[in-house]
Design a protein around this motif. Structure first.
Motif, PDB file in Angstrom:
ATOM      1  N   SER A 185       0.826  -1.203   0.000  1.00 47.31           N
ATOM      2  CA  SER A 185       0.000   0.000   0.000  1.00 47.31           C
ATOM      3  C   SER A 185       0.864   1.258   0.000  1.00 47.31           C
ATOM      4  O   SER A 185       0.534   2.257  -0.635  1.00 47.31           O
ATOM      5  N   ALA A 186       1.999   1.200   0.707  1.00 44.70           N
ATOM      6  CA  ALA A 186       2.933   2.333   0.693  1.00 44.70           C
ATOM      7  C   ALA A 186       3.482   2.541  -0.713  1.00 44.70           C
ATOM      8  O   ALA A 186       3.609   3.678  -1.190  1.00 44.70           O
ATOM      9  N   GLY A 187       3.779   1.423  -1.388  1.00 44.09           N
ATOM     10  CA  GLY A 187       4.212   1.527  -2.779  1.00 44.09           C
ATOM     11  C   GLY A 187       3.125   2.096  -3.662  1.00 44.09           C
ATOM     12  O   GLY A 187       3.406   2.843  -4.614  1.00 44.09           O
ATOM     13  N   GLY A 188       1.871   1.778  -3.346  1.00 46.03           N
ATOM     14  CA  GLY A 188       0.755   2.312  -4.120  1.00 46.03           C
ATOM     15  C   GLY A 188       0.626   3.815  -3.980  1.00 46.03           C
ATOM     16  O   GLY A 188       0.288   4.514  -4.940  1.00 46.03           O
ATOM     17  N   LEU A 189       0.909   4.339  -2.787  1.00 43.65           N
ATOM     18  CA  LEU A 189       0.874   5.787  -2.589  1.00 43.65           C
ATOM     19  C   LEU A 189       1.945   6.482  -3.423  1.00 43.65           C
ATOM     20  O   LEU A 189       1.715   7.536  -4.012  1.00 43.65           O
ATOM     21  N   ILE A 190       3.145   5.859  -3.468  1.00 45.77           N
ATOM     22  CA  ILE A 190       4.227   6.420  -4.281  1.00 45.77           C
ATOM     23  C   ILE A 190       3.836   6.377  -5.757  1.00 45.77           C
ATOM     24  O   ILE A 190       4.054   7.331  -6.507  1.00 45.77           O
ATOM     25  N   LEU A 191       3.246   5.251  -6.169  1.00 51.53           N
ATOM     26  CA  LEU A 191       2.840   5.112  -7.573  1.00 51.53           C
ATOM     27  C   LEU A 191       1.790   6.153  -7.939  1.00 51.53           C
ATOM     28  O   LEU A 191       1.835   6.736  -9.030  1.00 51.53           O
ATOM     29  N   ASP A 192       0.855   6.388  -7.043  1.00 46.62           N
ATOM     30  CA  ASP A 192      -0.191   7.371  -7.310  1.00 46.62           C
ATOM     31  C   ASP A 192       0.414   8.763  -7.547  1.00 46.62           C
ATOM     32  O   ASP A 192      -0.015   9.504  -8.438  1.00 46.62           O
ATOM     33  N   PHE A 193       1.441   9.100  -6.763  1.00 45.56           N
ATOM     34  CA  PHE A 193       2.099  10.401  -6.913  1.00 45.56           C
ATOM     35  C   PHE A 193       2.892  10.465  -8.224  1.00 45.56           C
ATOM     36  O   PHE A 193       2.818  11.455  -8.960  1.00 45.56           O
ATOM     37  N   THR A 194       3.648   9.395  -8.524  1.00 45.50           N
ATOM     38  CA  THR A 194       4.508   9.432  -9.704  1.00 45.50           C
ATOM     39  C   THR A 194       3.704   9.375 -11.004  1.00 45.50           C
ATOM     40  O   THR A 194       4.045  10.039 -11.978  1.00 45.50           O
ATOM     41  N   VAL A 195       2.634   8.574 -11.011  1.00 43.52           N
ATOM     42  CA  VAL A 195       1.818   8.470 -12.227  1.00 43.52           C
ATOM     43  C   VAL A 195       1.159   9.799 -12.558  1.00 43.52           C
ATOM     44  O   VAL A 195       0.989  10.152 -13.732  1.00 43.52           O
ATOM     45  N   SER A 196       0.792  10.539 -11.516  1.00 44.57           N
ATOM     46  CA  SER A 196       0.160  11.837 -11.759  1.00 44.57           C
ATOM     47  C   SER A 196       1.118  12.826 -12.415  1.00 44.57           C
ATOM     48  O   SER A 196       0.691  13.778 -13.066  1.00 44.57           O
ATOM     49  N   ASN A 197       2.419  12.580 -12.275  1.00 43.43           N
ATOM     50  CA  ASN A 197       3.415  13.474 -12.875  1.00 43.43           C
ATOM     51  C   ASN A 197       4.047  12.889 -14.135  1.00 43.43           C
ATOM     52  O   ASN A 197       4.419  13.634 -15.045  1.00 43.43           O
ATOM     53  N   TYR A 198       4.191  11.554 -14.168  1.00 44.04           N
ATOM     54  CA  TYR A 198       4.837  10.905 -15.311  1.00 44.04           C
ATOM     55  C   TYR A 198       3.966   9.730 -15.753  1.00 44.04           C
ATOM     56  O   TYR A 198       4.080   8.625 -15.220  1.00 44.04           O
ATOM     57  N   LYS A 199       3.087   9.945 -16.724  1.00 43.89           N
ATOM     58  CA  LYS A 199       2.153   8.905 -17.154  1.00 43.89           C
ATOM     59  C   LYS A 199       2.873   7.685 -17.712  1.00 43.89           C
ATOM     60  O   LYS A 199       2.385   6.574 -17.634  1.00 43.89           O
ATOM     61  N   GLY A 200       4.047   7.876 -18.276  1.00 42.81           N
ATOM     62  CA  GLY A 200       4.771   6.762 -18.887  1.00 42.81           C
ATOM     63  C   GLY A 200       5.311   5.759 -17.908  1.00 42.81           C
ATOM     64  O   GLY A 200       5.829   4.712 -18.302  1.00 42.81           O
ATOM     65  N   ILE A 201       5.200   6.049 -16.607  1.00 43.10           N
ATOM     66  CA  ILE A 201       5.814   5.184 -15.608  1.00 43.10           C
ATOM     67  C   ILE A 201       5.024   3.896 -15.360  1.00 43.10           C
ATOM     68  O   ILE A 201       5.572   2.887 -14.937  1.00 43.10           O
ATOM     69  N   ALA A 202       3.713   3.924 -15.631  1.00 45.98           N
ATOM     70  CA  ALA A 202       2.827   2.831 -15.199  1.00 45.98           C
ATOM     71  C   ALA A 202       3.226   1.477 -15.774  1.00 45.98           C
ATOM     72  O   ALA A 202       3.363   0.496 -15.043  1.00 45.98           O
ATOM     73  N   VAL A 203       3.435   1.406 -17.090  1.00 41.49           N
ATOM     74  CA  VAL A 203       3.714   0.115 -17.713  1.00 41.49           C
ATOM     75  C   VAL A 203       5.078  -0.420 -17.293  1.00 41.49           C
ATOM     76  O   VAL A 203       5.260  -1.626 -17.121  1.00 41.49           O
ATOM     77  N   PHE A 204       6.054   0.471 -17.065  1.00 42.36           N
ATOM     78  CA  PHE A 204       7.378   0.022 -16.641  1.00 42.36           C
ATOM     79  C   PHE A 204       7.383  -0.388 -15.171  1.00 42.36           C
ATOM     80  O   PHE A 204       8.198  -1.200 -14.745  1.00 42.36           O
TER      81      PHE A 204
END
Length: 426
Positions: free
Chosen positions: A266-285
């Motif tokens: 869940s902590a990783g999910g919070l980080i992902l939520d922040f990074t995806v909002s700034n860098y959309k290309g991050i999700a698939v990688f």
């Protein structure tokens, strides 16, 4: 009576005390190139299974049940992550049994005990994941729909139960066959469990949720019946696992790691939520780096646990297995990066500077996970905790946390140095 042909258990908490014959020493005799081929092949299979699951998700997210009951989409990562941990710990336990020779004399006892154990764990885990999805869907809107809540619980419970039985039978077959073919199950079992687990669970969840969604308004009792049957199976299967000498310890030790892993993820999910909002290309990688890192840590933990169970020395931190796994990071990542590029699934151009920084992040993630894996498994062993039951959930969750954080740093660096092509951060 010949003691070597019996299934005898002494009073102890470790599997090594169930002596059937001298332990398998194949880990000592195993050639590096042979191990490398087996591990790399299983990693490729796991990776393509992950890609296949991503393609399935891309299709089913447009189905009516996902559009009308959005909590199903929330349920996907939680259920897949929790189920993946259960199947990978099952694979690790069975691999150790294979090396200790238990499968030759006690296959039916081990099979029954482990199938009951994963049923008990999976149904409870499925219910827990559904409750989390209901809460996350209810709190923001403030509206509670009992039909949607029942659909989520029934879908999750039935999916977890069926997937656990099917995958458990498959894993037992894979490990029995691998031993007959002189393939080390520690090298292939956990990645295969990961690859089949995501695809099978996602497909079943989508199909079952769709059927239950169609029954809303016409058969309101069906979800309740499924939940009641699941509630009855939990104590029945739990009691059978507790009475089984091969799974009693796993039933006692297996809950805290799985729940703790969910918190870490869940902590990783919070980080992902922040990074995806700034860098959309991050999700698939993120799927790729976390999948490969978690699988490599699981293989390392499974092999080291087997080494300890068979009475061998734990070896140095930077062992031959560690070096082999690190050598596989770059070629494995390149295969999946270019697969993503070929399928046009990402939003980032594969420039040389992107490749350099991304691969550096992947190498650092795997290196840290392997070091953590070594100390965690040895520490658990010294405390009398079976690492086969407890280590992998922590490692896969830490893999998600580290992978997401390092990937976020990598994209931030790329953006800062000006490698922000038309897709990066779009």
């Amino acid at each position: 009576m010949n003691r070597s042909s019996e299934c005898i258990t002494k009073d102890s908490s470790r599997l090594i005390t169930t002596e059937l014959k001298p332990p398998d020493i194949s880990l000592v005799q195993e050639k590096s190139w042979n191990a490398a081929v087996q591990m790399f092949g299983s990693f490729l299979l796991a990776g393509f299974g992950m890609v296949a699951a991503s393609l399935v998700l891309d299709v089913v997210q447009h189905w009516p049940v996902y559009e009308q009951v959005s909590e199903v989409y929330i349920l996907v990562p939680a259920l897949l992550g929790l189920k993946g941990n259960l199947e990978m710990t099952l694979a690790s336990r069975l691999s150790t049994h294979a090396h200790l020779g238990h499968l030759e004399n006690c296959l039916s006892t081990i099979t029954l005990g482990n199938l009951c154990l994963v049923q008990c764990q999976a149904i409870l885990v499925g219910f827990l994941a559904a409750m989390a999805a209901v809460a996350m869907g209810w709190i923001p809107s403030g509206e509670f729909d009992i039909h949607h809540a029942m659909l989520l619980c029934a879908s999750s419970v039935l999916t977890a139960s069926v997937a656990s039985f099917v995958l458990g039978v498959i894993m037992i077959g894979v490990i029995v066959i691998s031993k007959k073919l002189n393939i080390n199950p520690d090298n292939i079992a956990t990645p295969i469990a990961a690859s089949l687990g995501d695809l099978t669970t996602l497909a079943l969840l989508s199909w079952i949720a769709t059927l239950l969604y169609r029954s809303i308004g016409t058969n309101i009792l069906l979800p309740a019946i499924i939940i009641i049957i699941g509630a009855v199976l939990v104590p029945v299967c739990g009691y059978a696992a507790w009475k089984n000498k091969f799974t009693k310890q796993a039933l006692d030790e297996g809950w805290v790691p799985v729940v703790s892993a969910m918190v870490i993820s869940s902590a990783g999910g919070l980080i992902l939520d922040f990074t995806v909002s700034n860098y959309k290309g991050i999700a698939v990688f993120q799927l790729v780096i976390n999948g490969i890192g978690g699988n490599m840590a699981a293989v390392h933990a499974s092999r080291l646990s087997t080494t300890l169970h068979t009475g061998q020395l734990e070896g140095p931190v930077i062992s031959a297995t560690t070096k082999l796994l690190l050598l596989m990071v770059v070629p494995g990542q390149l295969v999946f990066i270019y697969t993503i590029g070929y399928l046009k699934a990402g939003h980032t151009s594969l420039t040389p500077i992107f490749m350099l920084i991304y691969l550096s992040a992947a190498l650092l993630q795997v290196f840290l996970l392997l070091i953590i894996s070594h100390y965690m498994v040895v520490w658990m062993w010294k405390l009398g905790i079976d690492p086969d039951n407890s280590a992998i959930p922590y490692l896969t969750a830490l893999g998600d946390l580290l992978g997401t954080a390092l990937l976020g740093v990598a994209f931030h660096i790329l953006y800062a140095i000006g490698d922000k092509d038309s897709d990066l951060g779009d």
